[in-house]
Design an enzyme around this catalytic site. Structure first.
Site, short mmCIF file in Angstrom:
data_model
loop_
_atom_site.label_atom_id
_atom_site.label_comp_id
_atom_site.label_asym_id
_atom_site.label_seq_id
_atom_site.Cartn_x
_atom_site.Cartn_y
_atom_site.Cartn_z
N ASP A 179 14.48 -5.99 4.37
CA ASP A 179 13.25 -6.77 4.45
C ASP A 179 13.16 -7.81 3.34
O ASP A 179 12.58 -8.87 3.52
CB ASP A 179 12.03 -5.85 4.41
CG ASP A 179 11.76 -5.21 5.76
OD1 ASP A 179 12.59 -5.38 6.67
OD2 ASP A 179 10.73 -4.54 5.90
N CYS A 223 16.02 2.52 3.90
CA CYS A 223 15.03 1.44 3.85
C CYS A 223 13.99 1.49 4.95
O CYS A 223 13.96 2.38 5.79
CB CYS A 223 15.74 0.10 3.78
SG CYS A 223 16.58 -0.13 2.19
N ASP A 224 13.17 0.44 4.95
CA ASP A 224 11.83 0.45 5.53
C ASP A 224 11.76 0.94 6.97
O ASP A 224 11.05 1.90 7.27
CB ASP A 224 11.25 -0.96 5.46
CG ASP A 224 11.15 -1.47 4.04
OD1 ASP A 224 11.83 -0.93 3.18
OD2 ASP A 224 10.40 -2.43 3.81
N LYS A 225 12.41 0.27 7.90
CA LYS A 225 12.27 0.63 9.30
C LYS A 225 13.31 1.64 9.73
O LYS A 225 13.16 2.28 10.78
CB LYS A 225 12.41 -0.63 10.19
CG LYS A 225 11.56 -1.79 9.73
CD LYS A 225 10.12 -1.41 9.49
CE LYS A 225 9.37 -2.44 8.65
NZ LYS A 225 9.88 -2.65 7.32
N CYS A 231 14.59 -0.56 -3.49
CA CYS A 231 13.94 -1.25 -4.59
C CYS A 231 13.02 -0.32 -5.38
O CYS A 231 12.32 0.50 -4.81
CB CYS A 231 13.18 -2.46 -4.08
SG CYS A 231 14.26 -3.68 -3.29
N GLU A 282 5.99 -9.12 7.59
CA GLU A 282 5.46 -8.88 6.25
C GLU A 282 5.28 -10.22 5.54
O GLU A 282 6.06 -11.16 5.77
CB GLU A 282 6.40 -7.99 5.45
CG GLU A 282 6.47 -6.57 5.97
CD GLU A 282 7.35 -5.68 5.13
OE1 GLU A 282 7.25 -4.46 5.28
OE2 GLU A 282 8.15 -6.20 4.32
N SER A 339 4.35 -6.16 2.82
CA SER A 339 5.37 -5.36 2.14
C SER A 339 4.69 -4.31 1.28
O SER A 339 3.57 -4.50 0.80
CB SER A 339 6.22 -6.27 1.26
OG SER A 339 6.93 -5.53 0.30
#
Length: 563
Positions: free
Chosen positions: A80, A121-123, A193, A446, A472
């Site tokens: 992202d 990570c995110d998704k 991150c 985002e 985000s």
């Protein structure tokens, strides 16, 4: 023991399949072992994933030692951070469904008896969990671990420091040479991150659900304890297969309440208000925005994590990680819920919480002295968001918690960013960005690039932002997303005009467009939906199938699991 993999490898009719398996290098003895799918989202383009090949090797050693046969395959992974602020972000949320579908289809086609799901990570993490619930075969998640924080001019920094520094250069608070030095030091190596952004929030949520081993979420990507957890994960999946413990045994209503409370105590990303309901949907559990808001009112915010505070994941790890947070919340958690440990969530709690201090303050606050009395996420309702809107209330400045201002409307993030760069947005305004919802975007982009410009520049604490898109985990400020129904579906956000007064009342959970109802009806009668941005390909299909953000932006026809 009968195995699902017998469907593709056992008996006279499966001689051709056994021949193909031998072509892959398997011996006759290996073919008889349980088949364990190792879904690895390793890629060379995502810093949270570049090291997952190393962790997968440790997982496979554990599987082999415990008598299983590992088959590693790969899913996609979008970074992202790299996709932020340009059309690449349209692809991010839709990728969650592709990840889930990839794992589902690979598992069905090859008869895997159980799964190890490796992601950071995110998704990707929620996509893996959605697939686990959908398939309901023994499964365990290994999250890849956080990145170590960077250091710049004696300060601890991370990726969000760089995003906000762009605004500081624009406003003369930082030089371009200083920015160049910062960007070289902020992300010192692999891992997700370093703050409590969406990737690390989802890792913590996964552990709190009971779907990864104790200590997994906070063990740093490049530390040796992460490799030990990876090996243990390979061993443990064989135990789960032996006792036939499946995701739907673990993903109960109590599990989602546990995970939500931990998320709220950590001040995690608002993206969990999309992902937890989507995972719950796949598990056949009713869990949504009303649950987030109900639990937030009785769950204190206990860890002052970046982007709202100074702590990074390495500090939370030193303070005992997710287990220590759960120990603080012990009286409100369902500790008898099953977990991939083979036991219950009680296995995840330490005997005591380390009294770790960083920057002269406790990393993990006590219940008697929380960072905030309420949890991280608040859900707002009103005539502007009849189905709800989401804000990370613990990252909002005190003077912005109740705010009234005139609307400044934009058709998409890019238009608003250009207006900011032209210095057209004024203090006291409410920025309204519409047609960025699940279908209208599509994909709920985002808006970290824009929110970082605001929070890193002279408008910090002086404007609010409302959108049917999302933010985000690194965003902070009075930024309210997931406004539902979205504008493209004819939601009230589509009817706002420049200058309309908007009231934001976070303590009162209210989001109100202060315009006469009769006037709104006149505007509605004149409104027409915009043309779709994409008319072919993956994003066009996604826009046709996706549902409201208020229901997790799941796809139509994805029926929940039968329990």
């Amino acid at each position: 023991m009968s195995q699902r993999s017998d469907e593709i490898k056992s008996g006279l009719m499966r001689a051709p399949q056994r021949s193909l398996l031998r072509a892959c290098g398997l011996s006759g003895e290996q073919i008889q072992r349980p088949f364990i799918g190792v879904a690895n989202s390793w890629t060379e383009v995502v810093p949270g994933h570049v090291h997952l090949d190393r962790l997968a090797a440790a997982v496979k050693r554990g599987i082999a030692e415990a008598g299983g046969q590992a088959f590693e395959f790969h899913t996609m992974a979008i970074c992202d951070g790299l996709a932020m602020g340009h059309p690449g972000m349209f692809a991010s949320l839709p990728s969650r469904e592709v990840v889930a579908d990839t794992v589902e289809l690979m598992t069905m086609a090859h008869g895997f008896d159980a799964l190890v799901l490796i992601a950071s990570c995110d998704k990707i993490v929620p996509g893996m969990l959605m697939a686990a619930a959908r398939l309901n075969r023994p499964a365990i998640v290994l999250t890849g671990g956080p990145m170590k924080a960077g250091e710049f001019q004696g300060r601890i920094v991370d990726l969000i420091t760089v995003f906000e520094a762009v605004a500081k250069v624009r406003s003369g608070q930082m030089t371009e040479s200083e920015l160049a030095e910062l960007e070289a030091k902020a992300c010192p190596g692999p891992g997700s991150c370093a703050g409590m952004f969406t990737a690390n929030t989802m890792a913590c949520v996964t552990e709190a659900l009971g779907m990864s081993l104790p200590g997994c979420a906070c063990a740093l990507a490049m530390n040796g304890d992460k490799d030990e957890i990876a090996f243990a994960t390979g061993l443990k999946i064989m135990d789960l297969l032996r006792i036939d413990r499946r995701p739907l045994d673990i993903l109960t209503p109590d599990a989602f309440a546990n995970a939500c409370r931990v998320d709220l105590a950590l001040g995690g990303s608002t993206n969990t208000a999309l992902h937890l309901p989507a995972i719950a949907h796949e598990a056949g559990v009713d869990f949504g925005l009303a649950d987030f808001d109900r639990l937030a009112r009785t769950t204190p915010h206990l860890v002052n994590m970046s982007p709202a505070g100074p702590m990074r994941m390495e500090h939370l790890h030193a303070a005992g990680g997710v287990g220590a947070v759960m120990k603080r919340l012990e009286k409100d958690l369902a500790l008898g819920n099953p977990a991939v440990s083979g036991g219950t969530m009680a296995d995840y709690l330490p005997a005591r919480v380390p009294e770790t201090q960083v920057f002269g303050q406790p990393v993990l606050h006590s219940l008697a002295d929380p960072v905030h009395a309420e949890g991280g996420i608040a859900v707002l309702f009103g005539n502007l968001a009849p189905e709800g809107a989401v804000v990370k209330q613990t990252a909002v400045a005190e003077q912005m918690r109740v705010f009234r201002g005139p609307a400044r409307c934009f058709l998409g993030e890019q238009e608003a960013t250009e207006a900011y760069n032209r210095q057209e947005i004024q203090p006291g305004e409410v920025i309204v960005i519409r047609y960025e919802g699940p279908a209208g975007g599509p994909g709920m982009r985002e808006m970290l690039a824009l929110t970082a410009l605001i929070s890193g520049g002279p408008l910090d604490g002086k404007v609010a932002l409302i959108t049917d898109g999302r933010f985000s985990g690194g965003s902070r400020g009075a930024v309210i997303g997931h406004v539902s129904p979205e504008a493209a579906a004819g939601g009230p956000l589509a009817l706002v005009k420049d200058g309309d007064p908007i009231l934001i009342d976070i303590p009162g959970r209210v989001l109100t467009l202060e315009v006469d109802p009769a006037e709104l009806e006149r505007r509605r009668a004149a409104w027409t939906p915009p043309a779709p941005r994409f008319t072919r390909g993956a994003l066009a299909r996604y826009a046709e199938l996706v549902t409201s953000a208020a229901t997790g932006a799941v796809l139509r026809k994805n029926a929940p699991a039968a329990r």
